[in-house]
Structures are given as structure tokens and as C-alpha cells.
Motif scaffolding. Structure first.
Motif, short mmCIF file in Angstrom:
data_model
loop_
_atom_site.label_atom_id
_atom_site.label_comp_id
_atom_site.label_asym_id
_atom_site.label_seq_id
_atom_site.Cartn_x
_atom_site.Cartn_y
_atom_site.Cartn_z
N ARG A 158 -23.38 -25.23 6.99
CA ARG A 158 -23.87 -26.03 8.10
C ARG A 158 -22.68 -26.45 8.97
N PRO A 159 -22.95 -26.93 10.19
CA PRO A 159 -21.84 -27.36 11.05
C PRO A 159 -20.93 -28.42 10.43
N ASN A 160 -21.49 -29.24 9.52
CA ASN A 160 -20.66 -30.26 8.88
C ASN A 160 -19.87 -29.72 7.68
N GLY A 161 -19.97 -28.41 7.42
CA GLY A 161 -19.22 -27.80 6.34
C GLY A 161 -19.98 -27.70 5.02
N ALA A 162 -21.14 -28.34 4.93
CA ALA A 162 -21.93 -28.29 3.69
C ALA A 162 -22.52 -26.90 3.51
N VAL A 163 -22.69 -26.49 2.25
CA VAL A 163 -23.29 -25.20 1.95
C VAL A 163 -24.79 -25.28 2.21
N ALA A 164 -25.29 -24.37 3.04
CA ALA A 164 -26.72 -24.32 3.34
C ALA A 164 -27.45 -23.33 2.45
N VAL A 221 -36.02 -20.09 16.66
CA VAL A 221 -35.70 -19.87 15.26
C VAL A 221 -34.26 -19.40 15.17
N SER A 222 -33.45 -20.10 14.39
CA SER A 222 -32.04 -19.75 14.31
C SER A 222 -31.38 -20.42 13.13
N ASP A 223 -30.16 -19.96 12.81
CA ASP A 223 -29.34 -20.65 11.82
C ASP A 223 -28.34 -21.57 12.50
N LEU A 224 -28.59 -21.90 13.77
CA LEU A 224 -27.85 -22.95 14.45
C LEU A 224 -28.39 -24.31 14.02
N SER A 225 -27.63 -25.37 14.31
CA SER A 225 -28.06 -26.72 13.93
C SER A 225 -29.21 -27.19 14.82
N LEU A 226 -29.95 -28.18 14.35
CA LEU A 226 -31.04 -28.76 15.13
C LEU A 226 -30.49 -29.32 16.44
N LEU A 239 -15.29 -16.53 7.52
CA LEU A 239 -15.57 -16.16 8.90
C LEU A 239 -15.62 -17.43 9.74
N VAL A 240 -14.64 -17.56 10.63
CA VAL A 240 -14.45 -18.77 11.43
C VAL A 240 -14.80 -18.48 12.88
N ASN A 241 -15.64 -19.34 13.46
CA ASN A 241 -16.02 -19.17 14.86
C ASN A 241 -14.81 -19.45 15.76
N LYS A 242 -14.50 -18.51 16.65
CA LYS A 242 -13.32 -18.63 17.50
C LYS A 242 -13.44 -19.75 18.53
N TYR A 243 -14.66 -20.13 18.90
CA TYR A 243 -14.85 -21.14 19.94
C TYR A 243 -14.88 -22.56 19.38
N THR A 244 -15.51 -22.73 18.23
CA THR A 244 -15.66 -24.08 17.67
C THR A 244 -14.71 -24.36 16.52
#
Length: 370
Positions: free
Chosen positions: A206-212, A353-358, A178-183
């Protein structure tokens, strides 16, 4: 408010009454049936691009409704990765379609022997160490409209890409990225049983591609022959019944919610592309009335909590780190893909609270500051 990542596929967002496909109940019912031998399918490499996109969307939608149709018994393992360590959870799952589930925890040691019974939108948590049963209610878990709305947001904001095949728990699967269409960032990958459409493995990135975080079945058997008695919610002798939170379905009547808050709330002026306000509710945390605004892009969620009576966040056993923005001191903790950021401004206490990056949460927090 307590920041705790719930175990298994559900995750923290579900406990906050979030709208998302990973926690959604399905639209369709049906009778459970044992799995049949998988049928031969065309090679992914030979499926034209348009057909592959349609097929990917069909697979994703099929995975949402699968738990309503499919009964199974299995062992589910979850790994959540922080910057310094990984936390593993192992749970035995017995699911009788459409909506009865028993989870018995095998690891970590602190949870061994505890179990939960879910019946529709009500969950009973049996705490064997403290001889108590905690009952929580989340109507959104049964909300078919919320499920459909979440899927529409996913269609708008994400591109599902068919990827490699793999055997998971002895079952043939096909994976969807699942790929974000904007980023252009990959946010999640799911491995879907090619026949039953049940999700057998999930990775969050994570945004850097690492598995969270990673969740997968290590053992799985499809069967409807599950004794109904194992889903009993009768209180064991000597146990105390404790009322947990009753999560209301997020309301779209925001004017009423804001009036009931008793203070002038603040909304973020910045949100990542694709995020929309899907609702809000009132919560009482440590006897303090707290306003909860819920945003989503269909796959990820963002919760903004605020109160005017000094109910600071309770991080539990997690040790917070300090960060700074716009002259403010803030604290945060990261647990797998989920981050909690808290700060104080002009007499209000805030928590995101979110699964977005800091980094993204900090941008949102800056936009919240009056």
C-alpha cells in the motif's frame, strides 16, 4: 459488474483484461527442463551501481518469460490483507510449459475441490459444487505485443532495485524491489529463482508501505514429467457448460469504441504520473452495454467503466463503505491491494477499479465529473 479478486498471482486485473507483467505470457518458447544446481554468483554488494541496474532489469525481464520455458509442480499460497482481516488461498499448481496450467484449490473451504484448466488464453473453471464449467477467453493473455509494451512502461516508470537473498520453497532467490520513479514509493517486491528466473514470491504494498497481498510457493518441484491428461477440458458427466466472459484484447481504436458505446463517455482529466491509456473495449454487464477504458503504468492498472442504463456495481459478498466528493455520494470496497469505487453522475454510472489507493482513485473520480 462483479468485483472479485481472482486467486493466485493472476489477480483481478487479469480478469479485466489488464496489461501487466504479473499476468503476461512470455515472448519466447522452449522445452521444459529440470532445474540444475545453481551457479555461483558475485555478491550483490560488490556489483557496481550501473551493472546492478542492468542486472535488475535483466532479472525482471527473465521472470516474465520464465513460465514459457519452465515446467513445475507446486503449492502456492496467497494472503490478501484488508483493514480488518486476512484471506488465505492455497492452490496446487501443475504447469507444463509453455501454456498449460492446472490449479486445484485446497483453501478456503468454499473453493475446496474446484479447479481450473488454462490452455493459452482460454480458462475452464470447474465448479464442483454447482456441477458446471465456466469458460472464459482472454486473448491478451497470449499477446506478445502487449507484454513488450507493458515491459516498456515498467522501464519508464519503475526502478528495479536488487535486494536481499532468501530461500523460498527450498530454492535460492534474489529479490527485486520495484520503486516508482515519480513518488519514490515501493510498489512491489518479487523473489526470483536465481537459476530458472521463475518468481517464487511476491509482495504488493500500500502507499503507506504496509503489505496488501503476498503470494509465495511453499512447495515447488521443477519437472516436465507431467501427464498431459490432467489438462483435459472434457466436460464431466452431468456438468453444465456455462459461457463466461470473452475478454477482447483492448483496442487502441478509441473512436470506434466510443461510437459503439451509444452515449457520450467521459475521460479523466487527471491521472497519476506514468499512467497512459492503453486501450478500451465494450463489455455487456447484466445485459447493459458498458464502456471499459484501460490505463496502465506497466505495473499497476486502472479500469474506468461507465454505462448509461443504470447498471450499478455488484459488490458480491463484500460490504461497501460510503465516501463523498464534490457533492457526490460514492461507495467503495477494498480487497487486498485492489479498490473498487463507484458513483453516479448526470445519468451515467461509473466504476474505477485499480490497485491505487482510495485517495488517488477519488482524485481521478473528481476529474471524471463533468
Amino acid at each position: 459488474m462483479r468485483f472479485r479478486k481472482t486467486l493466485g498471482i493472476l489477480g483481478l486485473a487479469a480478469s479485466l483484461a489488464a496489461v501487466g507483467w504479473g499476468t503476461a505470457r512470455a515472448l519466447a518458447g522452449g522445452t521444459p527442463a529440470p532445474a540444475k544446481s545453481p551457479k555461483a554468483e558475485p555478491s550483490v554488494a560488490h556489483v557496481p551501481p550501473v551493472r546492478r541496474l542492468d542486472r535488475a532489469a535483466d532479472l525482471l525481464r527473465g521472470s516474465v518469460v520464465a513460465p514459457r520455458r519452465i515446467s513445475y509442480v507446486g503449492q502456492l499460497e496467497t494472503l490478501r490483507f484488508s483493514s480488518s482481516h486476512a484471506i488465505a488461498t492455497i492452490v496446487r499448481v501443475e504447469h507444463l510449459a509453455p501454456d498449460r496450467t492446472r490449479r486445484w484449490y485446497l483453501a478456503p473451504e468454499a473453493l475446496y475441490g474446484d479447479y481450473t484448466i488454462s490452455r493459452g488464453g482460454t480458462t475452464f473453471q470447474f465448479d464442483t459444487r454447482h456441477d458446471r464449467v465456466v469458460r472464459t477467453r482472454s486473448p491478451s493473455a497470449e499477446n506478445a505485443v502487449a507484454t513488450a509494451d507493458a515491459m516498456n512502461l515498467i522501464d519508464d516508470n519503475y526502478r528495479p532495485v536488487i535486494s536481499a537473498r532468501e530461500t523460498v520453497a527450498g530454492r535460492p532467490t534474489i529479490s527485486l524491489l520495484l520503486v516508482n520513479k515519480y513518488t519514490g514509493e515501493r510498489v512491489m517486491r518479487v523473489w526470483i529463482d536465481t537459476e530458472t528466473k521463475l518468481i517464487l514470491k511476491k509482495e504488493e504494498y500500500r502507499p503507506n508501505g504496509a503489505v496488501a497481498a503476498e503470494t509465495r510457493f511453499e512447495e515447488l518441484r521443477y519437472t516436465g514429467a507431467i501427464p498431459p491428461d490432467i489438462f483435459t477440458t472434457a466436460t464431466p458427466h452431468g456438468y453444465q457448460v456455462v459461457a463466461g466472459r470473452d475478454f477482447t484484447t483492448p483496442s487502441t481504436d478509441l473512436e470506434r469504441i466510443v461510437r459503439a458505446a451509444g452515449f457520450s463517455p467521459v475521460e479523466p482529466k487527471y491521472l497519476p504520473e506514468g499512467f497512459v491509456l492503453v486501450g478500451g473495449d465494450q463489455a455487456t454487464v447484466n445485459s447493459v452495454k458498458t464502456l471499459h477504458l484501460l490505463y496502465s503504468d506497466g505495473l499497476r492498472t486502472l479500469s474506468l467503466f461507465q454505462n448509461a442504463r443504470g447498471a450499478a456495481a455488484d459488490f458480491g459478498k463484500l460490504k461497501p463503505s460510503t465516501t463523498h466528493f464534490e457533492g457526490h455520494d460514492a461507495e467503495y470496497v477494498e480487497d487486498g491491494p485492489t479498490t473498487l469505487l463507484t458513483w453516479r453522475e448526470t445519468g451515467l454510472y461509473f466504476a474505477l477499479v485499480s490497485d491505487l489507493s482510495l485517495r488517488e482513485l477519488t482524485r481521478i473520480a473528481i476529474s471524471v465529473v463533468p
